[in-house]
Design a protein around this motif. Sequence first.
Motif, PDB file in Angstrom:
ATOM      1  N   THR A 111      -6.391   4.391 -16.311  1.00 40.66           N
ATOM      2  CA  THR A 111      -6.381   2.963 -16.031  1.00 40.66           C
ATOM      3  C   THR A 111      -6.754   2.189 -17.291  1.00 40.66           C
ATOM      4  OG1 THR A 111      -8.666   3.019 -15.310  1.00 40.66           O
ATOM      5  CG2 THR A 111      -6.991   3.273 -13.610  1.00 40.66           C
ATOM      6  N   THR A 131      -3.387   9.476 -13.890  1.00 40.49           N
ATOM      7  CA  THR A 131      -3.082   8.203 -14.510  1.00 40.49           C
ATOM      8  C   THR A 131      -4.344   7.586 -15.108  1.00 40.49           C
ATOM      9  OG1 THR A 131      -1.401   7.864 -12.832  1.00 40.49           O
ATOM     10  CG2 THR A 131      -2.011   5.949 -14.133  1.00 40.49           C
ATOM     11  N   THR A 140       0.828  -1.206   0.000  1.00 33.96           N
ATOM     12  CA  THR A 140       0.000   0.000   0.000  1.00 33.96           C
ATOM     13  C   THR A 140       0.862   1.256   0.000  1.00 33.96           C
ATOM     14  OG1 THR A 140      -0.240  -0.121   2.406  1.00 33.96           O
ATOM     15  CG2 THR A 140      -2.005  -1.053   1.083  1.00 33.96           C
ATOM     16  N   ILE A 193       2.097   1.675  -3.587  1.00 32.47           N
ATOM     17  CA  ILE A 193       1.008   2.127  -4.458  1.00 32.47           C
ATOM     18  C   ILE A 193       0.733   3.611  -4.234  1.00 32.47           C
ATOM     19  CG2 ILE A 193      -1.482   1.933  -4.881  1.00 32.47           C
ATOM     20  CD1 ILE A 193      -1.166  -1.087  -4.389  1.00 32.47           C
ATOM     21  N   SER A 194       0.673   4.021  -2.984  1.00 31.15           N
ATOM     22  CA  SER A 194       0.363   5.429  -2.712  1.00 31.15           C
ATOM     23  C   SER A 194       1.478   6.349  -3.190  1.00 31.15           C
ATOM     24  CB  SER A 194       0.076   5.641  -1.225  1.00 31.15           C
ATOM     25  OG  SER A 194       1.234   5.378  -0.460  1.00 31.15           O
ATOM     26  N   ASN A 227       3.377   5.814  -5.863  1.00 28.69           N
ATOM     27  CA  ASN A 227       3.419   5.805  -7.312  1.00 28.69           C
ATOM     28  C   ASN A 227       2.090   6.125  -7.981  1.00 28.69           C
ATOM     29  OD1 ASN A 227       6.187   5.066  -7.469  1.00 28.69           O
ATOM     30  ND2 ASN A 227       5.608   3.006  -6.872  1.00 28.69           N
ATOM     31  N   TYR A 228       1.065   6.374  -7.211  1.00 28.69           N
ATOM     32  CA  TYR A 228      -0.247   6.654  -7.783  1.00 28.69           C
ATOM     33  C   TYR A 228      -0.360   8.138  -8.100  1.00 28.69           C
ATOM     34  CZ  TYR A 228      -5.256   7.194  -8.277  1.00 28.69           C
ATOM     35  OH  TYR A 228      -6.495   7.491  -8.754  1.00 28.69           O
ATOM     36  N   ARG A 229      -0.843   8.451  -9.270  1.00 29.88           N
ATOM     37  CA  ARG A 229      -1.089   9.836  -9.656  1.00 29.88           C
ATOM     38  C   ARG A 229      -2.547   9.957 -10.065  1.00 29.88           C
ATOM     39  NH1 ARG A 229       3.351  10.722 -14.138  1.00 29.88           N
ATOM     40  NH2 ARG A 229       1.818   9.364 -15.063  1.00 29.88           N
ATOM     41  N   GLN A 230      -3.118  11.103  -9.817  1.00 29.22           N
ATOM     42  CA  GLN A 230      -4.523  11.320 -10.153  1.00 29.22           C
ATOM     43  C   GLN A 230      -4.763  11.327 -11.651  1.00 29.22           C
ATOM     44  OE1 GLN A 230      -7.119  11.414  -8.176  1.00 29.22           O
ATOM     45  NE2 GLN A 230      -5.989  11.291  -6.268  1.00 29.22           N
TER      46      GLN A 230
END
Length: 72
Positions: free
Chosen positions: A60, A58, A47, A50-51, A53-56
Amino acid sequence: MTGWRMTPADLEAVLKAQAAAPPDKQNELLVRPLKCKETLVLAEALTDAISRNYRQDTKTLAPPSEILPPLQ
C-alpha cells in the motif's frame, strides 16, 4: 454518591422508547444513505470489485501528507 442500578425491565423500557423516537437530524443524515437501494447496490459492487482485485502481497502507498491531520 450512591450508584443507581437499572432493572432489566427499566432498561427494556428505555431502549424501546429510544427505538420509537424519531432520529435527530445528525442520525438521519447518517441513516438516509443506508436506506437507499441504489447506494446499497453500489456498495456491494464496490466491495465485490475490491475483494476480486485485492492481493495479500500488494504494497500500500502512504497517504499524502496533505490529507493527514497535523500532529500536536
